[in-house]
Design an enzyme around this catalytic site. Structure first.
Site, PDB file in Angstrom:
ATOM      1  N   GLU A  40      14.751  20.734   0.471  1.00 39.61           N
ATOM      2  CA  GLU A  40      13.950  21.069  -0.410  1.00 39.61           C
ATOM      3  C   GLU A  40      14.436  20.318  -1.796  1.00 39.61           C
ATOM      4  O   GLU A  40      13.596  19.562  -2.424  1.00 39.61           O
ATOM      5  CB  GLU A  40      13.375  22.244  -0.474  1.00 39.61           C
ATOM      6  CG  GLU A  40      12.749  22.859   0.672  1.00 39.61           C
ATOM      7  CD  GLU A  40      11.318  22.270   0.973  1.00 39.61           C
ATOM      8  OE1 GLU A  40      10.731  21.448  -0.055  1.00 39.61           O
ATOM      9  OE2 GLU A  40      10.697  22.684   1.886  1.00 39.61           O
ATOM     10  N   ARG A  44      12.558  17.143  -3.410  1.00 41.83           N
ATOM     11  CA  ARG A  44      11.905  17.166  -4.521  1.00 41.83           C
ATOM     12  C   ARG A  44      12.328  16.761  -6.110  1.00 41.83           C
ATOM     13  O   ARG A  44      12.204  16.192  -6.871  1.00 41.83           O
ATOM     14  CB  ARG A  44      11.327  18.975  -4.611  1.00 41.83           C
ATOM     15  CG  ARG A  44      10.743  19.229  -3.433  1.00 41.83           C
ATOM     16  CD  ARG A  44      10.071  20.557  -3.712  1.00 41.83           C
ATOM     17  NE  ARG A  44       9.565  21.178  -2.560  1.00 41.83           N
ATOM     18  CZ  ARG A  44       8.679  22.137  -2.640  1.00 41.83           C
ATOM     19  NH1 ARG A  44       8.192  22.584  -3.564  1.00 41.83           N
ATOM     20  NH2 ARG A  44       8.213  22.736  -1.419  1.00 41.83           N
ATOM     21  N   GLU A  71      -1.013  16.247   2.886  1.00 47.57           N
ATOM     22  CA  GLU A  71      -0.983  15.084   4.049  1.00 47.57           C
ATOM     23  C   GLU A  71      -1.956  14.377   4.522  1.00 47.57           C
ATOM     24  O   GLU A  71      -2.225  13.041   4.832  1.00 47.57           O
ATOM     25  CB  GLU A  71      -0.444  15.716   5.389  1.00 47.57           C
ATOM     26  CG  GLU A  71       0.871  16.486   5.195  1.00 47.57           C
ATOM     27  CD  GLU A  71       1.228  17.644   4.349  1.00 47.57           C
ATOM     28  OE1 GLU A  71       2.234  17.963   4.147  1.00 47.57           O
ATOM     29  OE2 GLU A  71       0.293  18.166   4.328  1.00 47.57           O
TER      30      GLU A  71
END
Length: 673
Positions: free
Chosen positions: A304, A308, A573
């Site tokens: 993550e 990010r 998505e």
């Protein structure tokens, strides 16, 4: 005369030599010659000792000189002979079924078999010649500053040709490009990966905007303005109630912390740049410069924080040319490296960025396959920018290791991998949803990022898509929607995560880069399914997970939703795939579908005081049960893809120049060396 002759005849004959005969025992006893090896050695040694010291030195020097000359001669003659032998062998290798087509690097892939009876129902997925991509030209709406001259990229079109165009042997003999043939498509890498330098270098000053071709800006349209308004509303809530913290809690007007590193702010940096929000961007930049501190005792998730934070900083550096973001990227990259100190080189899931230690989750020594194989784009790019090989070396070792592992099922991988043994665990379960999804995405995107030279990545990707067709692809009832299910120990489940909706966009991206046309056909079928996951629901918003009906049931739709799965997290998505589909086909319906989704986000998730919230129940329009949380990816991905979807400017993050990481942060495709 007679008497003299007679006298001579009567005298005894004269001998001219003396004969001496000794017995063998006497000879040996006297130390004489007997032709034995010992005697010969003693004789030679006596001769050698009789030589002067100078004579012996000259002889030894000559012997040493001849030995050195022999070694040099062997080396110089051996290499050309070896090359000649290899060339002779290579000349015998030709593409099966294509006489005269010589492969510089013959394909290692076996000819793929057609998927089983499941694909009998999919005549539209049969291999066909790829159609030329839909190309829309328009002036640039965003001037992007490349960080260095040597990474400015040339637009590439038509990177592959169908087999029929490559039959001419004389042209193939002159090329040294690596070729992979798969289901009638021939992939010709025409870019070479630019390897990082072995020593660290200071980044050069980014090229000025004037170095880039200037085009008249494309006006922002009404739908793009709606996205800008939605972003500003979300940003207002974050700025007012969660500034500098990870995520906004819009209902309680507070915040939540995960890593304590301002995730939402960093995730949104490049979105603000793309949307042209200069004031908001400058304000966020000041926070990064003055308040973003990585030297703190906190555990972060490797995956993550890579996609990010590291991805967001690298992307913002490339778009803005501001070296501040590269310096911060280098710092977080170095602090994440302890994760790779494992017995197997498969990284741990968690890193303490202050202490420089790493560990697996508290409950297991496993990492998820998606997490360890979806950090490569970012670390590879960090090596390229800094010249420090350690980042790319660490993540490349992971991919090479996974490439060799057993436990795959026609290219499909299990969800877990052990950091000690380096082996897959929980075998027999295969999904394109959580814990495995971005593994497949990054296979293709690494291949594109590196200039289409790393054939193992492409091989694994192509095998995996064939595995999806063979084992996971089904059709629902009554509308016969094509969907991707899951396989658990031979049992098929008609369950599909919303996360799987990344796949249509990835398939379309592959087709755009020269892979087989049936990938685009499958993408078109799957994006229709992802849209129906919104359209068949009461709020017009997709749940986190759906189950599809495989049999006709009166009064039932294709999509069934279980109570535990009906939440919506503002995920990107489907919008992501809509962006790819519109960019490559120009079909306006994809923009219309995205517009419907944005309107429903505004209707059911918008919080009046600022921000958007995830909801618990997409089936209840009167009370969608807000969860009081705005994920950072809503600003970093969802709204960014919305804005790009509604744009007709192909140069606004040109997909022949940039590849998006799995958090929607664009990174440059590497220029030829």
């Amino acid at each position: 005369m007679y008497s003299a002759a007679a006298a001579a005849a009567a005298s005894p004959p004269r001998r001219d030599f003396i004969s001496v005969t000794l017995s063998p025992e006497e000879a040996v006893g006297a130390g004489g010659y007997n032709n034995s090896k010992a005697w010969r050695r003693r004789s030679c040694w006596r001769k050698w000792k009789q030589l002067s010291r100078l004579q012996r030195s000259v002889i030894l020097f000559l012997f040493a000189f001849l030995a050195v000359c022999g070694v040099i001669s062997y080396t110089s003659v051996g290499e050309p002979w070896k090359s000649l032998t290899n060339k002779s062998l290579d000349d015998q290798r030709t593409e099966p079924g294509i006489p005269g087509l010589k492969l510089a690097n013959p394909a290692v892939l076996p000819a793929p078999q057609k998927a089983d009876a499941n694909l009998g129902d999919y005549p539209e997925l049969s291999p066909t010649l790829p159609k030329p991509p839909h190309v829309r030209r328009g002036p640039s709406n965003l001037q992007i500053k490349p960080p260095r001259r040597d990474v400015r990229l040339k637009t590439r079109h038509g990177t592959s040709r169908v087999v029929e165009e490559l039959v001419q042997a004389d042209k193939e003999e002159k090329t040294e490009k690596s070729v992979i043939s798969w289901r009638g498509a021939v992939i010709e890498p025409d870019q070479s990966t630019e390897p990082p330098s072995s020593k660290i270098k200071e980044p050069e000053k980014p090229s000025s905007v004037e170095d880039v071709d200037q085009k008249e800006p494309v006006p922002i349209n009404e739908r793009q303005m709606a996205v800008i308004e939605a972003f500003r509303h979300a940003w207002k809530g974050y700025k007012d109630f969660a500034w500098g913290h990870d995520e906004l809690k819009p209902l309680s007007k507070s915040y939540s912390e995960w890593f304590g590193l301002g995730l939402t702010l960093i995730d949104a940096l490049d979105t603000m740049w793309i949307l042209g929000l200069k004031e908001e961007f400058e304000e966020a930049r000041k926070w990064v410069a003055n308040d973003l501190v990585f030297d703190k005792n906190v555990d972060v998730n490797l995956f993550e924080s890579t996609i990010r934070i590291l991805g967001g900083l690298l992307s913002t550096y490339h778009l803005s040319g501001d070296s501040l973001f590269l310096e911060k990227a280098k710092e977080i990259g170095n602090r994440l490296m302890p994760a790779f100190k494992t017995p197997s080189k498969i990284p741990y899931s968690d890193v303490n960025i202050g202490r420089g230690t790493a560990h697996p989750p508290r409950w297991t020594s496993d990492s998820t396959v998606a997490e360890v194989t979806s950090i490569q784009l970012e670390f590879r790019e960090l090596s390229r920018l800094t010249g420090d090989e350690k980042f790319q070396k660490a993540v490349d070792e992971v991919m090479k290791h996974v490439h060799t592992l057993s436990g795959k099922n026609d290219g499909l991988v299990p969800m877990f991998i052990n950091t000690n043994s380096g082996q897959f665990t929980h075998l027999g379960v295969y999904t394109l949803g959580a814990r495995a999804d971005s593994y497949y995405e990054y296979l293709l995107k690494q291949w594109i990022q590196g200039g289409k030279k790393e054939n193992e990545l492409l091989e694994d990707y192509m095998r995996a898509i064939e595995g999806v067709k063979k084992h996971l692809l089904k059709r629902s009832q009554p509308k016969k929607l094509t969907f991707v299910g899951e396989l658990a120990h031979g049992h098929f489940s008609a369950k599909m995560d919303h996360l799987v909706c990344f796949l249509p966009g990835t398939l379309a991206l592959g087709a755009h880069n020269g892979l087989t046309a049936d990938h685009m056909k499958l993408a078109e079928a799957l994006i229709e399914t992802c849209y129906q996951m919104y359209a068949q629901v009461e709020t017009g918003l997709s749940p986190e997970i759906v189950h599809f009906n495989l049999h006709v049931q009166k009064g039932h739709k294709d999509v069934e939703i279980k109570p535990a799965d009906r939440h919506n997290l503002l995920r990107p998505e489907t919008v992501e795939s809509l962006f790819y589909m519109y960019r490559f086909t120009g079909d306006k319906k994809y923009q219309d579908w995205g517009w419907e989704i944005l309107q429903n986000f505004n209707k059911y998730t918008r919080v009046p005081t600022g921000g958007y919230t995830s909801i618990n129940n997409v089936q209840n329009p009167s009370n969608p049960e807000p969860r009081d949380k705005m994920e950072s990816f809503f600003l970093g991905e969802t709204l960014k893809y919305m804005f790009l979807l509604f744009s007709d400017d192909i140069d606004l993050i040109n997909l022949d120049k940039y590849v998006f990481n799995t958090e929607a942060h664009p990174l440059p495709i590497w220029a030829p060396a």
